[in-house]
Design a protein around this motif. Structure first.
Motif, short mmCIF file in Angstrom:
data_model
loop_
_atom_site.label_atom_id
_atom_site.label_comp_id
_atom_site.label_asym_id
_atom_site.label_seq_id
_atom_site.Cartn_x
_atom_site.Cartn_y
_atom_site.Cartn_z
N ILE A 16 3.52 -13.17 7.77
CA ILE A 16 4.50 -12.75 6.76
C ILE A 16 4.91 -11.33 7.12
CG2 ILE A 16 4.89 -12.22 4.30
CD1 ILE A 16 2.80 -14.33 3.59
N ILE A 17 6.19 -11.12 7.42
CA ILE A 17 6.61 -9.76 7.76
C ILE A 17 7.26 -9.16 6.53
CG2 ILE A 17 7.77 -8.32 9.47
CD1 ILE A 17 8.04 -10.77 11.17
N GLY A 18 6.70 -8.04 6.08
CA GLY A 18 7.19 -7.39 4.85
C GLY A 18 6.25 -7.71 3.70
N GLY A 19 5.50 -6.71 3.29
CA GLY A 19 4.51 -6.93 2.20
C GLY A 19 4.92 -6.17 0.96
N ASN A 20 6.01 -6.64 0.36
CA ASN A 20 6.37 -6.07 -0.94
C ASN A 20 6.49 -7.25 -1.90
OD1 ASN A 20 7.23 -4.12 -2.88
ND2 ASN A 20 7.84 -2.82 -1.19
N ILE A 21 7.43 -7.21 -2.83
CA ILE A 21 7.44 -8.23 -3.87
C ILE A 21 7.45 -9.66 -3.28
CG2 ILE A 21 8.62 -9.07 -5.95
CD1 ILE A 21 7.80 -6.18 -6.29
N ALA A 22 8.48 -9.97 -2.48
CA ALA A 22 8.63 -11.34 -2.00
C ALA A 22 7.48 -11.73 -1.06
CB ALA A 22 9.97 -11.50 -1.28
N GLY A 23 7.13 -10.84 -0.13
CA GLY A 23 6.09 -11.15 0.86
C GLY A 23 4.73 -11.30 0.21
N TRP B 91 5.02 2.30 -0.34
CA TRP B 91 6.04 3.32 -0.57
C TRP B 91 6.74 3.08 -1.90
CZ3 TRP B 91 11.64 2.35 0.82
CH2 TRP B 91 11.89 1.00 1.05
N ASP B 92 7.48 4.09 -2.30
CA ASP B 92 8.20 3.99 -3.56
C ASP B 92 9.62 3.56 -3.24
OD1 ASP B 92 8.41 4.07 -6.25
OD2 ASP B 92 8.86 6.21 -6.35
N LYS B 93 9.80 2.29 -3.13
CA LYS B 93 11.13 1.79 -2.76
C LYS B 93 12.17 2.25 -3.78
CE LYS B 93 14.10 -1.98 -2.42
NZ LYS B 93 14.58 -3.00 -1.58
N PRO B 94 13.32 2.78 -3.30
CA PRO B 94 14.34 3.17 -4.28
C PRO B 94 14.73 1.94 -5.09
CG PRO B 94 14.99 3.79 -2.04
CD PRO B 94 13.76 2.96 -1.93
N ARG C 7 7.39 1.28 -8.37
CA ARG C 7 7.29 0.33 -7.26
C ARG C 7 6.10 0.65 -6.37
NH1 ARG C 7 11.52 -3.19 -5.76
NH2 ARG C 7 10.03 -3.72 -4.15
N TYR C 8 5.78 1.95 -6.24
CA TYR C 8 4.62 2.34 -5.43
C TYR C 8 3.35 1.73 -6.03
CZ TYR C 8 1.47 5.22 -2.67
OH TYR C 8 0.50 5.64 -1.81
N ASN C 9 3.17 1.94 -7.35
CA ASN C 9 1.95 1.43 -8.01
C ASN C 9 1.86 -0.08 -7.94
OD1 ASN C 9 1.20 3.93 -8.70
ND2 ASN C 9 1.87 3.81 -10.84
N LEU C 10 3.00 -0.73 -8.12
CA LEU C 10 2.97 -2.19 -8.11
C LEU C 10 2.58 -2.72 -6.73
CD1 LEU C 10 3.36 -4.84 -9.60
CD2 LEU C 10 5.79 -4.76 -9.05
N GLN C 11 3.20 -2.16 -5.69
CA GLN C 11 2.89 -2.63 -4.33
C GLN C 11 1.42 -2.34 -4.00
OE1 GLN C 11 4.85 -0.57 -1.13
NE2 GLN C 11 4.60 -2.24 0.33
N GLN C 12 0.98 -1.12 -4.35
CA GLN C 12 -0.39 -0.74 -4.04
C GLN C 12 -1.40 -1.66 -4.75
OE1 GLN C 12 -1.79 2.96 -5.73
NE2 GLN C 12 -2.60 3.52 -3.74
N GLN C 13 -1.15 -1.92 -6.02
CA GLN C 13 -2.09 -2.75 -6.78
C GLN C 13 -2.07 -4.20 -6.31
OE1 GLN C 13 -2.81 -2.41 -11.00
NE2 GLN C 13 -1.26 -0.85 -11.10
N LEU C 14 -0.87 -4.70 -6.00
CA LEU C 14 -0.81 -6.09 -5.52
C LEU C 14 -1.56 -6.21 -4.19
CD1 LEU C 14 2.90 -7.10 -6.30
CD2 LEU C 14 0.87 -8.19 -7.25
N ILE C 15 -1.38 -5.20 -3.33
CA ILE C 15 -2.06 -5.23 -2.02
C ILE C 15 -3.58 -5.18 -2.22
CG2 ILE C 15 -2.48 -3.83 0.07
CD1 ILE C 15 0.53 -3.54 0.35
N SER C 16 -4.06 -4.29 -3.09
CA SER C 16 -5.53 -4.25 -3.28
C SER C 16 -6.04 -5.56 -3.87
CB SER C 16 -6.02 -3.14 -4.22
OG SER C 16 -5.12 -2.16 -4.36
N ARG C 17 -5.25 -6.16 -4.72
CA ARG C 17 -5.67 -7.43 -5.33
C ARG C 17 -5.75 -8.52 -4.24
NH1 ARG C 17 -5.99 -12.04 -6.87
NH2 ARG C 17 -5.52 -12.96 -8.89
N LEU C 18 -4.76 -8.56 -3.35
CA LEU C 18 -4.71 -9.63 -2.35
C LEU C 18 -5.71 -9.40 -1.21
CD1 LEU C 18 -0.91 -10.53 -2.01
CD2 LEU C 18 -2.56 -11.27 -3.69
#
Ligand SMILES: Cc1cc2nc3c(=O)[nH]c(=O)nc-3n(C[C@H](O)[C@H](O)[C@H](O)COP(=O)(O)OP(=O)(O)OC[C@H]3O[C@@H](n4cnc5c(N)ncnc54)[C@H](O)[C@@H]3O)c2cc1C
Length: 371
Positions: A7-14, A36-39, A91-102
């Motif tokens: 999976i390339i790209g680890g943000n919401i969709a990835g 990162w804090d996506k705009p 967005r930074y917190n959400l990505q970070q937390q989702l990554i730690s969860r996964l």
């Protein structure tokens, strides 16, 4: 153990694709550049925020500071106040937390790496492309990409110094932008301000300055920008039912999700929930017996579910109308339409939420917005 799907790209969709594929027993490797804090305005429905909190254990502090009003503001100083319908997350917190969860999931590996086309040894036969509006997406999708329309958006995040008793999220319609401006409040006195629309890059900075000034003059928000706003594009495909969901390049089938498919809402450009939903539908299209994603099924599910939620025929018709230059859709008309219909619109949103509410096949997460 089957070969993991890349999976390339680890943000919401990835991350959604990874979570849902892993739940079906499919091993995956996510490659993400960085946290990162996506705009992004970061506005998500309260329903989706509850889903993230309850089902995935994500800490959404903004849920406790839910802002009960949205102020719709029109150029000639008229405004309409409605109930608040969303919270704004970082967005930074959400990505970070989702990554730690996964990261705790035995089926999921996460590697921080900026991928290029040269990394073909890391691609799997079917590779998920969740790279949003990026150079790699463009390179892989090639010609298909050029048919896309996009909205241009500028955003600045900062801290709100003034002690407002009862802040409202603010959204300002502007027919010259063919879009809107916003001021959204998050937790801990954070706010973000931006404008976005079908507008040319050379005038967007000017419009942003004008918008910030208007907001300060009219509402006395006391917003001061300490650095330049970030500019970003949101791909919006009006008619994505005729565009493919997968692309072949050098023998690899790249399957698109989220912004790569231009799934953001065609009128308001909200793309977080459609991106999450596309990851879920990708998981639903996985066949464990053959360890493949059935792309025809994925396409069918996307069409069915997005029509129910973010891409209702009404939205498509409305977004076509907004793009027609000869229709004098001015601020005044927008005001009167909103004035006449805002109660109905809010009622509809509460009953059949705008965004991708049908998470994981369940209609509700148990949370209801009070009528
Ligand atoms: C200014 C602005 C305001 C917005 N406001 C809202 C809003 O309020 N609400 C809403 O719902 N939506 C909003 N959107 C839309 C929303 O941000 C997107 O639709 C959503 O982020 C799409 O998610 P995605 O996972 O598809 O893509 P992205 O969030 O763009 O994620 C793509 C990921 O891929 C990674 N990546 C890219 N290239 C590579 C590479 N070569 N190697 C490794 N990793 C790579 C990136 O680092 C990134 O993390 C806004 C967008 C903009 C621009």
């Amino acid at each position: 153990m089957p070969q993991p799907i890349a999976i390339i790209g680890g943000n919401i969709a990835g991350l959604s694709a990874a979570y849902h594929l892993a739940r079906k027993g499919c091993p995956v490797i996510i490659y993400e550049r960085k946290i990162w804090d996506k705009p992004c305005g970061g506005a998500i429905s309260i329903e989706y925020a509850y889903y993230l909190a309850k089902k995935l254990g994500i800490d959404i502090p903004e849920l406790d500071q839910y802002i009960p009003h949205i102020h719709f503001y029109f150029k000639d100083h008229r405004s309409i106040e409605t109930d608040g319908l969303f919270v704004t997350i970082s967005r930074y917190n959400l990505q970070q937390q989702l990554i730690s969860r996964l990261q705790n999931d035995p089926n999921i590996d996460i590697i921080f790496k900026h991928m290029t086309r040269k990394d073909h040894n890391l691609f799997s036969a079917q590779t998920i492309l969740s790279t949003g509006f990026s150079g790699l997406t463009r390179q892989i999708i090639g010609k298909e990409w050029h048919n896309r329309e996009y909205a241009l958006a500028l955003k600045y995040s900062g801290f709100f110094r003034k002690n407002s008793q009862n802040p409202s999220h603010l959204m300002a319609f502007d027919s010259r932008l063919k879009g809107y401006g916003w001021v959204f409040f998050g937790s801990n006195s954070q706010f973000n301000i931006g404008i976005g629309g079908l507008i040319e890059k050379k005038i967007i900075y000017e419009k942003f300055e004008e918008f910030t000034k208007q907001i300060n003059d009219r509402f006395n928000y006391g917003i001061r920008l300490e650095s330049s706003p970030a500019v970003w594009k949101i791909p919006i495909t009006l008619n994505n039912w005729n565009t493919p969901v997968s692309y072949y390049k050098n023998g690899i089938e790249f399957i698109g999700t989220g912004d790569v498919l231009g799934l953001a809402h065609p009128v308001i450009a909200a793309g977080i929930e459609p991106a999450w939903q596309s990851g879920w539908l990708l998981g639903e299209s996985y066949d464990p017996a053959t360890h493949t994603i059935k792309t025809a099924r994925y396409r069918h599910l996307l069409k069915k579910n997005l029509q129910l939620t973010s891409r209702k025929p009404f939205d498509i018709v409305l977004s076509h109308i907004l793009r027609l230059n000869w229709i004098p859709f001015k601020d005044q008309q927008a005001y009167f339409l909103m004035k006449l219909f805002h109660k109905k619109i809010i009622h509809q949103i509460k009953k059949y939420p705008w965004f991708a509410m049908i998470h994981d096949g369940e209609k509700e997460t148990g949370f209801k917005i009070d009528a």
